[in-house]
Scaffold this motif. Structure first.
Motif, PDB file in Angstrom:
ATOM      1  N   PRO A  79       0.782  -1.244   0.000  1.00 47.75           N
ATOM      2  CA  PRO A  79       0.000   0.000   0.000  1.00 47.75           C
ATOM      3  C   PRO A  79       0.813   1.294   0.000  1.00 47.75           C
ATOM      4  O   PRO A  79       0.744   2.112   0.921  1.00 47.75           O
ATOM      5  N   LEU A  84      -2.287   2.866  -3.896  1.00 49.90           N
ATOM      6  CA  LEU A  84      -3.622   3.246  -3.451  1.00 49.90           C
ATOM      7  C   LEU A  84      -4.313   4.129  -4.487  1.00 49.90           C
ATOM      8  O   LEU A  84      -5.520   3.991  -4.736  1.00 49.90           O
ATOM      9  N   CYS A  87      -5.655   1.963  -7.247  1.00 49.51           N
ATOM     10  CA  CYS A  87      -6.905   1.324  -6.838  1.00 49.51           C
ATOM     11  C   CYS A  87      -8.071   2.302  -6.948  1.00 49.51           C
ATOM     12  O   CYS A  87      -9.146   1.955  -7.476  1.00 49.51           O
ATOM     13  N   GLU A  88      -7.867   3.505  -6.471  1.00 55.27           N
ATOM     14  CA  GLU A  88      -8.951   4.490  -6.503  1.00 55.27           C
ATOM     15  C   GLU A  88      -9.321   4.865  -7.935  1.00 55.27           C
ATOM     16  O   GLU A  88     -10.483   5.154  -8.224  1.00 55.27           O
ATOM     17  N   VAL A  95      -9.380  -5.319  -2.855  1.00 56.78           N
ATOM     18  CA  VAL A  95      -7.966  -4.968  -2.788  1.00 56.78           C
ATOM     19  C   VAL A  95      -7.318  -5.912  -1.793  1.00 56.78           C
ATOM     20  O   VAL A  95      -7.776  -6.039  -0.650  1.00 56.78           O
ATOM     21  N   THR A 124      -6.817   0.437   5.380  1.00 55.52           N
ATOM     22  CA  THR A 124      -8.058  -0.317   5.211  1.00 55.52           C
ATOM     23  C   THR A 124      -9.261   0.615   5.227  1.00 55.52           C
ATOM     24  O   THR A 124     -10.183   0.472   4.406  1.00 55.52           O
ATOM     25  N   ARG A 126      -9.345   3.770   4.398  1.00 57.23           N
ATOM     26  CA  ARG A 126      -9.355   4.537   3.143  1.00 57.23           C
ATOM     27  C   ARG A 126      -9.950   3.701   2.005  1.00 57.23           C
ATOM     28  O   ARG A 126     -10.781   4.195   1.229  1.00 57.23           O
ATOM     29  N   LEU A 127      -9.532   2.450   1.910  1.00 59.18           N
ATOM     30  CA  LEU A 127     -10.022   1.602   0.828  1.00 59.18           C
ATOM     31  C   LEU A 127     -11.501   1.272   1.003  1.00 59.18           C
ATOM     32  O   LEU A 127     -12.276   1.291   0.034  1.00 59.18           O
ATOM     33  N   LYS A 128     -11.907   0.982   2.226  1.00 54.00           N
ATOM     34  CA  LYS A 128     -13.315   0.648   2.457  1.00 54.00           C
ATOM     35  C   LYS A 128     -14.215   1.861   2.267  1.00 54.00           C
ATOM     36  O   LYS A 128     -15.365   1.731   1.833  1.00 54.00           O
ATOM     37  N   ASN A 130     -13.887   3.827  -0.015  1.00 54.66           N
ATOM     38  CA  ASN A 130     -14.095   3.834  -1.475  1.00 54.66           C
ATOM     39  C   ASN A 130     -15.019   2.719  -1.941  1.00 54.66           C
ATOM     40  O   ASN A 130     -15.305   2.606  -3.130  1.00 54.66           O
ATOM     41  N   PHE A 132     -14.403  -0.646  -1.506  1.00 54.97           N
ATOM     42  CA  PHE A 132     -13.686  -1.850  -1.886  1.00 54.97           C
ATOM     43  C   PHE A 132     -13.685  -2.855  -0.723  1.00 54.97           C
ATOM     44  O   PHE A 132     -13.522  -2.468   0.436  1.00 54.97           O
ATOM     45  N   VAL A 134     -11.635  -5.443   1.392  1.00 50.25           N
ATOM     46  CA  VAL A 134     -10.210  -5.446   1.695  1.00 50.25           C
ATOM     47  C   VAL A 134      -9.804  -6.788   2.298  1.00 50.25           C
ATOM     48  O   VAL A 134     -10.413  -7.275   3.250  1.00 50.25           O
TER      49      VAL A 134
END
Length: 254
Positions: A79, A84, A87-88, A95, A124, A126-128, A130, A132, A134
Motif C-alpha cells: 500500500p 492506493l 486502486c482508486e 484490494v 483499510t 481509506r479503501l473501504k 471507497n 472496496f 479489503v
C-alpha cells in the motif's frame, strides 16, 4: 458453494513483456478465462511494472464492466500512495494488501498484523471508504494474537499464503500437515469474523485437500500454476479443470 476462482494474469503479462509486442494479450486471455467460468481476475501491479503494467488496469476494468459485469476485479499490492491511487482510479471489487518489498520476485510471507496494525487500519479505512472489499495477506500459521490484530484493522478477509503448502507437492504426509495448519488458521480467522481467501502455488492436484481443510473458503487466486497448465490445456480448458478441482474433482496429479 465452491470457492470462487480468480485468475491471476501476472504470468501472462510477464510472458508478453519479453517482447515489445501485444501478445499474448492480457485482456484476451482474461476474456477467455471469464468466458470459461472464472469468477474474477487478479493483478499485482508492481512499481517496476515487470509483469502487469499500469496501462493494463483500465483495459481489464473495461473488459469486466462491458462483458462480465458480475466478474470481480482484485488488485493486490503493497500500500504505497501510488498503489492506493491506482486502486482508486480503477475501482477494483477487492484490494488485497501484501507486505512485499518491491524487489521480491513474488509474495512470500504475510503481514505482521501486531506490528503494523495501525498502518493497516488507516489504509483499510481509506479503501473501504471507497467501497472496496479489503483482504490482507496472512501467514499460514498465524496465531490468535495475530488474527485478533488482523480483525482490528477492519479488513473483510485474509488471504492465506499457501506457498509452503504448494511446496509439498511430492510429499503427501507433509501436504496433509500443511493443509491441517491452514485449516486451523482459517478457523481462527472465521471466529473473528474474517472471510478466508487463499493463494500461491495452488494446482488442480492440491486444491481438493485444501478445500476439504477449509470448507468455507471464499476465493482462490491462482496465476503461475494455472498459466503453466494453460500452455498444455489452453486457458478455457485449464479454467474448467481448476473449477472442477475446487469442487473436489480433477485430481489427476497435475
Amino acid at each position: 458453494m465452491p470457492a470462487a476462482l480468480s485468475v491471476n494474469l501476472n504470468a501472462v503479462a510477464m510472458l508478453r513483456n519479453r517482447r515489445d509486442l501485444p501478445w499474448p494479450s492480457v485482456t484476451g486471455l482474461g476474456r477467455t478465462a471469464m468466458a470459461a467460468g472464472a469468477h474474477g481476475l487478479t493483478v499485482h501491479p508492481r512499481p517496476d511494472q515487470r509483469h502487469i503494467r499500469f496501462s493494463d488496469l483500465p483495459n481489464i476494468r473495461s473488459l469486466l464492466d462491458k462483458e462480465f459485469p458480475h466478474g470481480e476485479f482484485n488488485i493486490e499490492g503493497y500500500p504505497t500512495e501510488e498503489f492506493l491511487s491506482l486502486c482508486e482510479a480503477h475501482r477494483p471489487d477487492q484490494v488485497t494488501l501484501v507486505p512485499d518489498d518491491p524487489s521480491q520476485p513474488t509474495s512470500d510471507h504475510g503481514w505482521d498484523f501486531i506490528a503494523q496494525k495501525e498502518i493497516l487500519k488507516s489504509v483499510t479505512k481509506r479503501l473501504k471508504d471507497n467501497g472496496f472489499r479489503v483482504s490482507h495477506f496472512c501467514d499460514p500459521d498465524a496465531d490468535e494474537r495475530q488474527l485478533d490484530a488482523a480483525a482490528a484493522t477492519g479488513a473483510d478477509r485474509v488471504e492465506l499464503y499457501t506457498g509452503p503448502y504448494g511446496a509439498t507437492f511430492n510429499d503427501n504426509s507433509a501436504q496433509s500437515d500443511k493443509a491441517d495448519q491452514l485449516g486451523r488458521t482459517a478457523d481462527l480467522a472465521e471466529e473473528r469474523g474474517l472471510g478466508v481467501n487463499a493463494g500461491h502455488d495452488l494446482t488442480v492436484a492440491n486444491l481438493p485437500p485444501l478445500v476439504a481443510a477449509i470448507p468455507n473458503l471464499s476465493e482462490v487466486s491462482i496465476g503461475h500454476g494455472l498459466t503453466a497448465d494453460a500452455l498444455e490445456y489452453g486457458m478455457a480448458g485449464t479454467v474448467e479443470r481448476f473449477l472442477a478441482a475446487l469442487k473436489g474433482g480433477c485430481t489427476d496429479g497435475r
